[in-house]
Write a protein that holds these residues in place. Structure first.
Motif, mmCIF file in Angstrom:
data_model
loop_
_atom_site.group_PDB
_atom_site.id
_atom_site.type_symbol
_atom_site.label_atom_id
_atom_site.label_comp_id
_atom_site.label_asym_id
_atom_site.label_seq_id
_atom_site.Cartn_x
_atom_site.Cartn_y
_atom_site.Cartn_z
ATOM 1 N N ARG A 144 0.831 -1.205 0.000
ATOM 2 C CA ARG A 144 0.000 0.000 0.000
ATOM 3 C C ARG A 144 0.865 1.254 0.000
ATOM 4 N N THR A 145 0.381 2.290 -0.704
ATOM 5 C CA THR A 145 1.055 3.589 -0.767
ATOM 6 C C THR A 145 0.007 4.679 -0.940
ATOM 7 N N PRO A 146 0.295 5.900 -0.561
ATOM 8 C CA PRO A 146 -0.653 6.992 -0.819
ATOM 9 C C PRO A 146 -0.703 7.386 -2.298
ATOM 10 N N ASP A 147 0.336 7.018 -3.097
ATOM 11 C CA ASP A 147 0.379 7.456 -4.490
ATOM 12 C C ASP A 147 1.065 6.411 -5.369
ATOM 13 N N ALA A 148 0.278 5.458 -5.871
ATOM 14 C CA ALA A 148 0.830 4.388 -6.698
ATOM 15 C C ALA A 148 1.497 4.938 -7.959
ATOM 16 N N GLY A 149 0.929 5.983 -8.541
ATOM 17 C CA GLY A 149 1.509 6.566 -9.751
ATOM 18 C C GLY A 149 2.917 7.090 -9.518
ATOM 19 N N ALA A 150 3.132 7.749 -8.393
ATOM 20 C CA ALA A 150 4.463 8.285 -8.086
ATOM 21 C C ALA A 150 5.471 7.161 -7.858
ATOM 22 N N VAL A 151 5.055 6.108 -7.170
ATOM 23 C CA VAL A 151 5.955 4.973 -6.951
ATOM 24 C C VAL A 151 6.297 4.324 -8.286
ATOM 25 N N ARG A 152 5.310 4.173 -9.152
ATOM 26 C CA ARG A 152 5.552 3.586 -10.476
ATOM 27 C C ARG A 152 6.573 4.412 -11.250
ATOM 28 N N GLU A 153 6.419 5.730 -11.241
ATOM 29 C CA GLU A 153 7.365 6.598 -11.954
ATOM 30 C C GLU A 153 8.771 6.458 -11.388
ATOM 31 N N ARG A 154 8.893 6.345 -10.060
ATOM 32 C CA ARG A 154 10.204 6.175 -9.436
ATOM 33 C C ARG A 154 10.840 4.855 -9.871
ATOM 34 N N LEU A 155 10.043 3.774 -9.940
ATOM 35 C CA LEU A 155 10.569 2.485 -10.383
ATOM 36 C C LEU A 155 10.997 2.534 -11.848
ATOM 37 N N LEU A 156 10.204 3.183 -12.693
ATOM 38 C CA LEU A 156 10.571 3.327 -14.104
ATOM 39 C C LEU A 156 11.864 4.124 -14.246
ATOM 40 N N ALA A 157 12.004 5.191 -13.480
ATOM 41 C CA ALA A 157 13.212 6.019 -13.548
ATOM 42 C C ALA A 157 14.453 5.238 -13.111
ATOM 43 N N ALA A 158 14.250 4.232 -12.246
ATOM 44 C CA ALA A 158 15.369 3.412 -11.765
ATOM 45 C C ALA A 158 15.577 2.168 -12.631
ATOM 46 N N ASP A 159 14.910 2.124 -13.800
ATOM 47 C CA ASP A 159 15.047 0.998 -14.731
ATOM 48 C C ASP A 159 14.676 -0.345 -14.103
ATOM 49 N N THR A 160 13.647 -0.335 -13.265
ATOM 50 C CA THR A 160 13.146 -1.578 -12.673
ATOM 51 C C THR A 160 12.490 -2.405 -13.776
ATOM 52 N N PRO A 161 12.820 -3.694 -13.860
ATOM 53 C CA PRO A 161 12.267 -4.508 -14.944
ATOM 54 C C PRO A 161 10.775 -4.788 -14.779
ATOM 55 N N ASP A 162 10.099 -4.891 -15.917
ATOM 56 C CA ASP A 162 8.750 -5.429 -15.983
ATOM 57 C C ASP A 162 7.732 -4.645 -15.145
ATOM 58 N N VAL A 163 7.795 -3.312 -15.199
ATOM 59 C CA VAL A 163 6.813 -2.477 -14.500
ATOM 60 C C VAL A 163 5.579 -2.374 -15.399
ATOM 61 N N GLY A 164 4.445 -2.840 -14.878
ATOM 62 C CA GLY A 164 3.213 -2.831 -15.651
ATOM 63 C C GLY A 164 2.544 -1.470 -15.642
ATOM 64 N N PRO A 165 1.475 -1.334 -16.438
ATOM 65 C CA PRO A 165 0.752 -0.070 -16.508
ATOM 66 C C PRO A 165 -0.060 0.188 -15.237
ATOM 67 N N LEU A 166 -0.304 1.448 -14.964
ATOM 68 C CA LEU A 166 -1.177 1.835 -13.857
ATOM 69 C C LEU A 166 -2.610 1.509 -14.266
ATOM 70 N N GLN A 167 -3.332 0.792 -13.413
ATOM 71 C CA GLN A 167 -4.692 0.359 -13.716
ATOM 72 C C GLN A 167 -5.608 0.667 -12.546
ATOM 73 N N ASP A 168 -6.903 0.743 -12.833
ATOM 74 C CA ASP A 168 -7.885 0.881 -11.766
ATOM 75 C C ASP A 168 -8.117 -0.479 -11.123
ATOM 76 N N SER A 169 -8.366 -0.476 -9.821
ATOM 77 C CA SER A 169 -8.710 -1.698 -9.098
ATOM 78 C C SER A 169 -9.732 -1.317 -8.028
ATOM 79 N N PRO A 170 -10.352 -2.283 -7.401
ATOM 80 C CA PRO A 170 -11.286 -1.958 -6.314
ATOM 81 C C PRO A 170 -10.620 -1.227 -5.147
ATOM 82 N N PHE A 171 -9.268 -1.269 -5.103
ATOM 83 C CA PHE A 171 -8.522 -0.665 -4.006
ATOM 84 C C PHE A 171 -7.838 0.633 -4.412
ATOM 85 N N GLY A 172 -8.142 1.130 -5.590
ATOM 86 C CA GLY A 172 -7.502 2.331 -6.113
ATOM 87 C C GLY A 172 -6.540 1.971 -7.226
ATOM 88 N N PRO A 173 -5.785 2.973 -7.714
ATOM 89 C CA PRO A 173 -4.814 2.709 -8.775
ATOM 90 C C PRO A 173 -3.819 1.639 -8.334
#
Length: 124
Positions: free
Chosen positions: A78-107
């Motif tokens: 859990r995080t307050p901002d999944a989009g920001a964490v995703r961007e940080r992982l992409l910037a660090a060249d983390t492999p296999d980062v999937g797209p941000l999607q809607d879920s019953p629990f938020g992004p």
């Protein structure tokens, strides 16, 4: 027989081959902080509401070769901002980062973490 019931998960640990590298991943890429003390062979993080750690494999666990740790286990962080964490992982060249999607629990999105564990981050 006792009527005492299990309350639910209280501690989660990923068994890994390289504890220092896995701990660095969770610290540097996800921003987790180490707890004040950890047992030998493990790094415990100050997470809430459930404690989280990376540790050496327990006796009988074989992580050699092409074994994929955690196959069949779904670990959501859990995080307050999944989009920001995703961007940080992409910037660090983390492999296999999937797209941000809607879920019953938020992004939410999933990615491949240390040693092949599939992790999902949600919230926002």
């Amino acid at each position: 027989m006792s009527a005492t019931a299990v309350e639910g998960p209280d501690f989660v640990a990923l068994q890994v081959r390289d504890v220092p590298a896995a701990a660095a991943f969770f610290e540097e890429r996800l921003g987790l902080r180490r707890a004040p003390a950890s047992p030998p062979g493990a790094v415990v993080f100050a997470t809430s509401p459930i404690a989280f750690a990376v540790r050496e494999p327990l006796p009988g666990v074989d992580l050699t070769g092409d074994a994929r740790p955690g196959l069949g286990v779904a670990l959501w962080l859990r995080t307050p901002d999944a989009g920001a964490v995703r961007e940080r992982l992409l910037a660090a060249d983390t492999p296999d980062v999937g797209p941000l999607q809607d879920s019953p629990f938020g992004p939410m999105f999933s990615f491949t973490g240390p040693e092949g564990y599939r992790l999902t981050v949600y919230g926002g």
